[in-house]
Design a protein around this motif. Structure first.
Motif, PDB file in Angstrom:
ATOM      1  N   SER A  24       0.785  -1.226   0.000  1.00  0.00           N
ATOM      2  CA  SER A  24       0.000   0.000   0.000  1.00  0.00           C
ATOM      3  C   SER A  24       0.822   1.283   0.000  1.00  0.00           C
ATOM      4  CB  SER A  24      -0.921   0.013   1.223  1.00  0.00           C
ATOM      5  OG  SER A  24      -0.155   0.042   2.402  1.00  0.00           O
ATOM      6  N   THR A  25       2.112   1.210   0.235  1.00  0.00           N
ATOM      7  CA  THR A  25       2.905   2.435   0.342  1.00  0.00           C
ATOM      8  C   THR A  25       3.214   3.035  -1.034  1.00  0.00           C
ATOM      9  OG1 THR A  25       4.845   3.428   1.350  1.00  0.00           O
ATOM     10  CG2 THR A  25       5.146   1.281   0.339  1.00  0.00           C
ATOM     11  N   GLY A  41       4.680   4.636  -6.099  1.00  0.00           N
ATOM     12  CA  GLY A  41       4.445   3.279  -5.630  1.00  0.00           C
ATOM     13  C   GLY A  41       3.772   2.468  -6.709  1.00  0.00           C
ATOM     14  N   LEU A  42       3.120   1.402  -6.300  1.00  0.00           N
ATOM     15  CA  LEU A  42       2.432   0.555  -7.270  1.00  0.00           C
ATOM     16  C   LEU A  42       1.119   1.152  -7.733  1.00  0.00           C
ATOM     17  CD1 LEU A  42       2.977  -2.951  -5.685  1.00  0.00           C
ATOM     18  CD2 LEU A  42       4.167  -1.940  -7.609  1.00  0.00           C
ATOM     19  N   TRP A  43       0.553   2.047  -6.951  1.00  0.00           N
ATOM     20  CA  TRP A  43      -0.782   2.538  -7.252  1.00  0.00           C
ATOM     21  C   TRP A  43      -0.823   4.023  -7.581  1.00  0.00           C
ATOM     22  CZ3 TRP A  43      -3.301  -1.801  -7.711  1.00  0.00           C
ATOM     23  CH2 TRP A  43      -2.947  -2.885  -6.908  1.00  0.00           C
ATOM     24  N   GLN A  44       0.124   4.827  -7.057  1.00  0.00           N
ATOM     25  CA  GLN A  44       0.082   6.276  -7.244  1.00  0.00           C
ATOM     26  C   GLN A  44       1.481   6.831  -7.489  1.00  0.00           C
ATOM     27  OE1 GLN A  44      -2.503   8.672  -4.651  1.00  0.00           O
ATOM     28  NE2 GLN A  44      -2.540   6.868  -3.338  1.00  0.00           N
ATOM     29  N   ARG A  50       2.339  17.059  -2.333  1.00  0.00           N
ATOM     30  CA  ARG A  50       1.383  16.050  -1.863  1.00  0.00           C
ATOM     31  C   ARG A  50       0.237  15.838  -2.850  1.00  0.00           C
ATOM     32  NH1 ARG A  50       4.186  13.537   1.990  1.00  0.00           N
ATOM     33  NH2 ARG A  50       4.938  14.966   3.534  1.00  0.00           N
ATOM     34  N   VAL A  51       0.543  16.079  -4.118  1.00  0.00           N
ATOM     35  CA  VAL A  51      -0.437  15.822  -5.166  1.00  0.00           C
ATOM     36  C   VAL A  51      -0.165  14.423  -5.693  1.00  0.00           C
ATOM     37  CG1 VAL A  51      -1.291  16.562  -7.408  1.00  0.00           C
ATOM     38  CG2 VAL A  51      -0.528  18.262  -5.750  1.00  0.00           C
ATOM     39  N   CYS A  52      -1.093  13.513  -5.435  1.00  0.00           N
ATOM     40  CA  CYS A  52      -0.925  12.127  -5.856  1.00  0.00           C
ATOM     41  C   CYS A  52      -1.960  11.795  -6.915  1.00  0.00           C
ATOM     42  CB  CYS A  52      -1.085  11.182  -4.673  1.00  0.00           C
ATOM     43  SG  CYS A  52       0.175  11.395  -3.402  1.00  0.00           S
ATOM     44  N   VAL A  53      -1.498  11.182  -7.984  1.00  0.00           N
ATOM     45  CA  VAL A  53      -2.399  10.777  -9.066  1.00  0.00           C
ATOM     46  C   VAL A  53      -2.111   9.326  -9.431  1.00  0.00           C
ATOM     47  CG1 VAL A  53      -2.641  13.098 -10.035  1.00  0.00           C
ATOM     48  CG2 VAL A  53      -0.800  11.639 -10.824  1.00  0.00           C
ATOM     49  N   SER A  54      -3.123   8.667  -9.908  1.00  0.00           N
ATOM     50  CA  SER A  54      -2.943   7.322 -10.448  1.00  0.00           C
ATOM     51  C   SER A  54      -2.448   7.457 -11.879  1.00  0.00           C
ATOM     52  CB  SER A  54      -4.257   6.555 -10.423  1.00  0.00           C
ATOM     53  OG  SER A  54      -4.691   6.367  -9.104  1.00  0.00           O
ATOM     54  N   PRO A  55      -1.457   6.669 -12.262  1.00  0.00           N
ATOM     55  CA  PRO A  55      -0.941   6.797 -13.628  1.00  0.00           C
ATOM     56  C   PRO A  55      -1.988   6.350 -14.649  1.00  0.00           C
ATOM     57  CG  PRO A  55       0.125   4.985 -12.486  1.00  0.00           C
ATOM     58  CD  PRO A  55      -0.731   5.673 -11.491  1.00  0.00           C
ATOM     59  N   GLY A  60       3.698  -3.203 -17.873  1.00  0.00           N
ATOM     60  CA  GLY A  60       3.386  -4.599 -17.600  1.00  0.00           C
ATOM     61  C   GLY A  60       4.068  -5.138 -16.369  1.00  0.00           C
ATOM     62  N   TYR A  61       5.311  -4.716 -16.106  1.00  0.00           N
ATOM     63  CA  TYR A  61       6.007  -5.221 -14.927  1.00  0.00           C
ATOM     64  C   TYR A  61       5.389  -4.689 -13.639  1.00  0.00           C
ATOM     65  CZ  TYR A  61       8.597  -0.800 -14.689  1.00  0.00           C
ATOM     66  OH  TYR A  61       8.942   0.512 -14.596  1.00  0.00           O
ATOM     67  N   ILE A  62       4.786  -3.507 -13.675  1.00  0.00           N
ATOM     68  CA  ILE A  62       4.087  -2.992 -12.499  1.00  0.00           C
ATOM     69  C   ILE A  62       2.819  -3.799 -12.256  1.00  0.00           C
ATOM     70  CG2 ILE A  62       2.882  -0.990 -11.533  1.00  0.00           C
ATOM     71  CD1 ILE A  62       5.834  -0.563 -11.526  1.00  0.00           C
ATOM     72  N   GLN A  63       2.092  -4.126 -13.324  1.00  0.00           N
ATOM     73  CA  GLN A  63       0.895  -4.946 -13.181  1.00  0.00           C
ATOM     74  C   GLN A  63       1.243  -6.336 -12.656  1.00  0.00           C
ATOM     75  OE1 GLN A  63      -0.940  -4.759 -17.032  1.00  0.00           O
ATOM     76  NE2 GLN A  63      -1.973  -2.828 -16.582  1.00  0.00           N
TER      77      GLN A  63
END
Length: 106
Positions: A24-25, A41-44, A50-55, A60-63
């Protein structure tokens, strides 16, 4: 023997906790620049403000990393449940629960 069972159950619970924390980090990658700091991280992906966005597009390697870490968390949960069930003497199973715990931990 009971102390080893309880110890292995506690260590398995600690490993599940740390695995979920790693999953989760947002600090898998930290880049320090001259003006900004970036962490991802893996999700953001986050910037210093402190602006976090989902890519929008994920490699493929992240998935694959996401999928294998989720499977590892599920296997750790199975390990903990089977260790807890093996400690309780009132639960009878046709299969050795210690074997299930060791296979799921592996």
């Amino acid at each position: 023997m009971q102390a080893c069972s309880v110890g292995s159950c506690l260590l398995a619970a600690l490993s599940l906790l740390l695995l979920c924390l790693a999953l989760s980090t947002d600090y898998w990658l930290v880049a320090y620049g001259p003006k900004d700091t970036f962490h991802s991280g893996l999700w953001q992906q986050c910037t210093v403000g402190r602006v976090c966005v989902s890519p929008a597009q994920v490699n493929g390697y992240i998935q694959a990393t996401r999928a294998f870490l989720i499977l590892a968390a599920l296997a750790a949960a199975v390990c903990i449940l089977s260790l807890l069930a093996s400690i309780m003497s009132c639960f009878q199973s046709p299969m050795s629960l210690n074997l299930v715990a060791s296979l799921s931990a592996f």
